[in-house]
Design an enzyme around this catalytic site. Structure first.
Site, PDB file in Angstrom:
ATOM      1  N   CYS A 195       1.105  -1.402  -0.027  1.00 35.92           N
ATOM      2  CA  CYS A 195      -0.030  -0.012  -0.111  1.00 35.92           C
ATOM      3  C   CYS A 195       0.832   1.231  -0.341  1.00 35.92           C
ATOM      4  O   CYS A 195       1.695   1.359   0.171  1.00 35.92           O
ATOM      5  CB  CYS A 195      -1.020  -0.153   0.931  1.00 35.92           C
ATOM      6  SG  CYS A 195      -2.012   1.350   1.850  1.00 35.92           S
ATOM      7  N   CYS A 200       0.080   3.105   5.956  1.00 38.80           N
ATOM      8  CA  CYS A 200      -1.036   1.890   6.115  1.00 38.80           C
ATOM      9  C   CYS A 200       0.057   0.866   5.849  1.00 38.80           C
ATOM     10  O   CYS A 200       0.415   0.148   6.686  1.00 38.80           O
ATOM     11  CB  CYS A 200      -2.158   1.272   5.055  1.00 38.80           C
ATOM     12  SG  CYS A 200      -2.102  -0.148   4.507  1.00 38.80           S
ATOM     13  N   CYS A 223      -6.536 -10.839 -17.332  1.00 38.43           N
ATOM     14  CA  CYS A 223      -7.157 -11.279 -18.013  1.00 38.43           C
ATOM     15  C   CYS A 223      -6.652 -13.232 -18.724  1.00 38.43           C
ATOM     16  O   CYS A 223      -7.559 -13.616 -19.136  1.00 38.43           O
ATOM     17  CB  CYS A 223      -6.773 -10.875 -19.796  1.00 38.43           C
ATOM     18  SG  CYS A 223      -4.789 -11.229 -20.056  1.00 38.43           S
ATOM     19  N   HIS A 250      -1.611 -10.380 -23.940  1.00 40.51           N
ATOM     20  CA  HIS A 250      -3.427 -10.751 -23.620  1.00 40.51           C
ATOM     21  C   HIS A 250      -3.766 -12.170 -24.228  1.00 40.51           C
ATOM     22  O   HIS A 250      -3.267 -12.567 -25.104  1.00 40.51           O
ATOM     23  CB  HIS A 250      -4.118  -9.313 -24.541  1.00 40.51           C
ATOM     24  CG  HIS A 250      -5.644  -9.311 -23.881  1.00 40.51           C
ATOM     25  ND1 HIS A 250      -5.420  -8.666 -23.150  1.00 40.51           N
ATOM     26  CD2 HIS A 250      -6.678  -9.484 -25.234  1.00 40.51           C
ATOM     27  CE1 HIS A 250      -7.123  -8.880 -22.978  1.00 40.51           C
ATOM     28  NE2 HIS A 250      -7.648  -9.304 -24.101  1.00 40.51           N
ATOM     29  N   ASP A 267     -14.608 -12.104 -25.939  1.00 37.05           N
ATOM     30  CA  ASP A 267     -13.317 -11.927 -25.020  1.00 37.05           C
ATOM     31  C   ASP A 267     -14.313 -11.062 -23.465  1.00 37.05           C
ATOM     32  O   ASP A 267     -15.096 -10.586 -23.065  1.00 37.05           O
ATOM     33  CB  ASP A 267     -12.784 -10.403 -24.707  1.00 37.05           C
ATOM     34  CG  ASP A 267     -11.377  -9.638 -24.521  1.00 37.05           C
ATOM     35  OD1 ASP A 267     -12.152  -9.733 -22.888  1.00 37.05           O
ATOM     36  OD2 ASP A 267     -10.883  -9.343 -24.376  1.00 37.05           O
ATOM     37  N   GLU A 270     -13.859  -7.617 -21.441  1.00 35.03           N
ATOM     38  CA  GLU A 270     -14.839  -7.003 -22.000  1.00 35.03           C
ATOM     39  C   GLU A 270     -15.427  -6.684 -22.502  1.00 35.03           C
ATOM     40  O   GLU A 270     -16.690  -5.848 -22.503  1.00 35.03           O
ATOM     41  CB  GLU A 270     -13.961  -6.022 -23.862  1.00 35.03           C
ATOM     42  CG  GLU A 270     -12.225  -6.188 -23.182  1.00 35.03           C
ATOM     43  CD  GLU A 270     -11.814  -4.703 -22.066  1.00 35.03           C
ATOM     44  OE1 GLU A 270     -12.499  -3.927 -22.675  1.00 35.03           O
ATOM     45  OE2 GLU A 270     -11.185  -5.300 -21.415  1.00 35.03           O
TER      46      GLU A 270
END
Length: 426
Positions: A195, A200, A223, A250, A267, A270
């Protein structure tokens, strides 16, 4: 007035005739080029007579010919995509390494045939909701087709509607924190984040699971995990599915439509359906290789997603094109060796039909480019409304998409040190 006295009208122009003439011209040029190769080799060997001793004394020695490595100096992809390819086995180091990578990737879709895993997937899917939405959409499409004419088929079949409903549900899944037994559940690696808040500074572990069952439980991933999990769910509801790997980081899916007899781009990250131009023309992503893997083999489907290689393509330099054809044929033989004779015949017919489809994309892009050239020979601007406006990427923030070159035509947001100073009252 007789017909002889009437002016004769010119025949109506049919653009299909021009396309056929263009394809025939390409075939003739390819055959002529292939026929000239053995002639040139033969003439270079036998046309020059052996020089005598006297002439060899006074003749200057020819300069040494530099050795050329045909595998290291590869021509660009744009010059090879229309040439006939004869499969040849890999011989150089890069080709052998690429073959090993593709063979490893081809084992992934084999998990989708696990009956026990498919039963577990069906237990996660809300089948009543999925089949109900699919039935409603299927009836709507049938009604639209019937309103057009008695012999008009709906655009999508019932199984296509099932996959579309599954895509809609899968896109809306919530994400939960990872389970503590990540190492025992097939996490290939774990990404560690800290973080940025000084108060934190806590660490967050992000396991990258490769096991589909673990993905169903954690519902966390990018993905690659989404495409892996969604492909298995498509297989669970009876769809034929592919897992498409892109060399530029991808991954997405393809499902086979019996209604349209072709593979459909899907996909799950998306929420995209049948929009293969999304990445190159919507995101502005340049790609080199797009390889689809399934339980029936592997296919190079780059031409479906990169319609214009000169604008959206990258150099395909991992192996010669003939070697890639040999590798995909090898994977097909491995995956289909136990298939029945009828299934092999059906798959061969599908392969030929898909190859015709992929060639059509190249010819269509070339015809569109020729149609934009005006009389002076210069490219003309396309008419208003001709080009389809494709959506930009929705997964990931804008800065991350811009860093990957996938922000489309939108510039990246300015950094904090580049923003103009705020005035009082703003």
């Amino acid at each position: 007035m007789s017909d002889e006295g009437r002016p004769q009208l010119p025949p109506r122009f049919d653009p299909r005739d021009l396309t056929q003439q263009f394809e025939q011209l390409l075939r003739t040029r390819r055959l002529n080029a292939l026929a000239e190769r053995p002639r040139s080799r033969q003439s270079s060997q036998y046309s020059s007579p052996t020089p005598s001793r006297q002439s060899s004394r006074h003749a200057p020695h020819p300069p040494p010919r530099p050795s050329v490595d045909t595998h290291s100096a590869l021509p660009p992809y744009a010059s090879l995509r229309n040439m006939p390819k004869i499969p040849s086995p890999p011989q150089d180091t890069n080709s052998i390494r690429f073959r090993s990578q593709l063979l490893t990737l081809s084992h992934g879709p084999q998990k989708y045939e696990n009956a026990g895993l498919l039963d577990e997937a069906l237990a996660v899917i809300p089948l009543d909701r999925i089949y109900g939405e699919a039935e409603d959409e299927s009836q709507l499409l049938q009604a639209q087709a019937a309103s057009i004419g008695p012999n008009v088929k709906p655009e999508w079949g019932y199984q296509d509607c099932v996959i579309r409903a599954l895509l809609k549900w899968f896109k809306g899944l919530g994400m939960s924190p990872p389970t503590p037994d990540e190492s025992a559940r097939g996490a290939a690696r774990v990404e560690l984040y800290r973080c940025s808040d000084d108060a934190c500074r806590a660490y967050e572990r992000f396991p990258r699971y490769g096991d589909v069952w673990a993905l169903l439980q954690t519902r966390r991933g990018r993905c690659g995990e989404w495409a892996n999990c969604f492909s298995m769910l498509c297989r669970a509801v009876g769809g034929r599915v592919r897992w498409v790997w892109n060399a530029e980081d991808h991954v997405w899916s393809e499902v086979y439509s019996e209604q349209q007899r072709r593979w459909i781009h899907v996909d799950s990250c998306e929420g995209a359906w049948d929009n293969p131009r999304l990445y190159a023309e919507g995101w502005g992503k340049k790609m080199s290789y797009c390889i689809a893997f399934s339980a029936d083999g592997a296919t190079d489907v780059t031409r479906r997603y990169v319609r214009d290689a000169s604008k959206h393509g990258l150099d395909r330099n991992r192996c010669p094109e003939e070697v890639l054809v040999w590798i995909t044929d090898e994977i097909k033989k491995l995956r289909r060796e136990n298939a029945s004779k009828e299934d092999r015949r059906r798959l061969i017919i599908e392969d030929h039909r898909e190859e015709k489809e992929l060639r059509g994309y190249v010819l269509g892009a070339l015809a569109a480019e020729i149609g934009r050239i005006n009389i002076s020979g210069q490219p003309a601007a396309p008419p208003a409304g001709e080009e389809q406006k494709l959506p930009e990427r929705v997964s990931g923030d804008r800065a991350w998409r811009a860093a990957r070159g996938e922000a489309g035509n939108h510039p990246p947001p300015p950094r904090d040190d580049e923003r103009p100073p705020r005035r009082e009252g703003q």
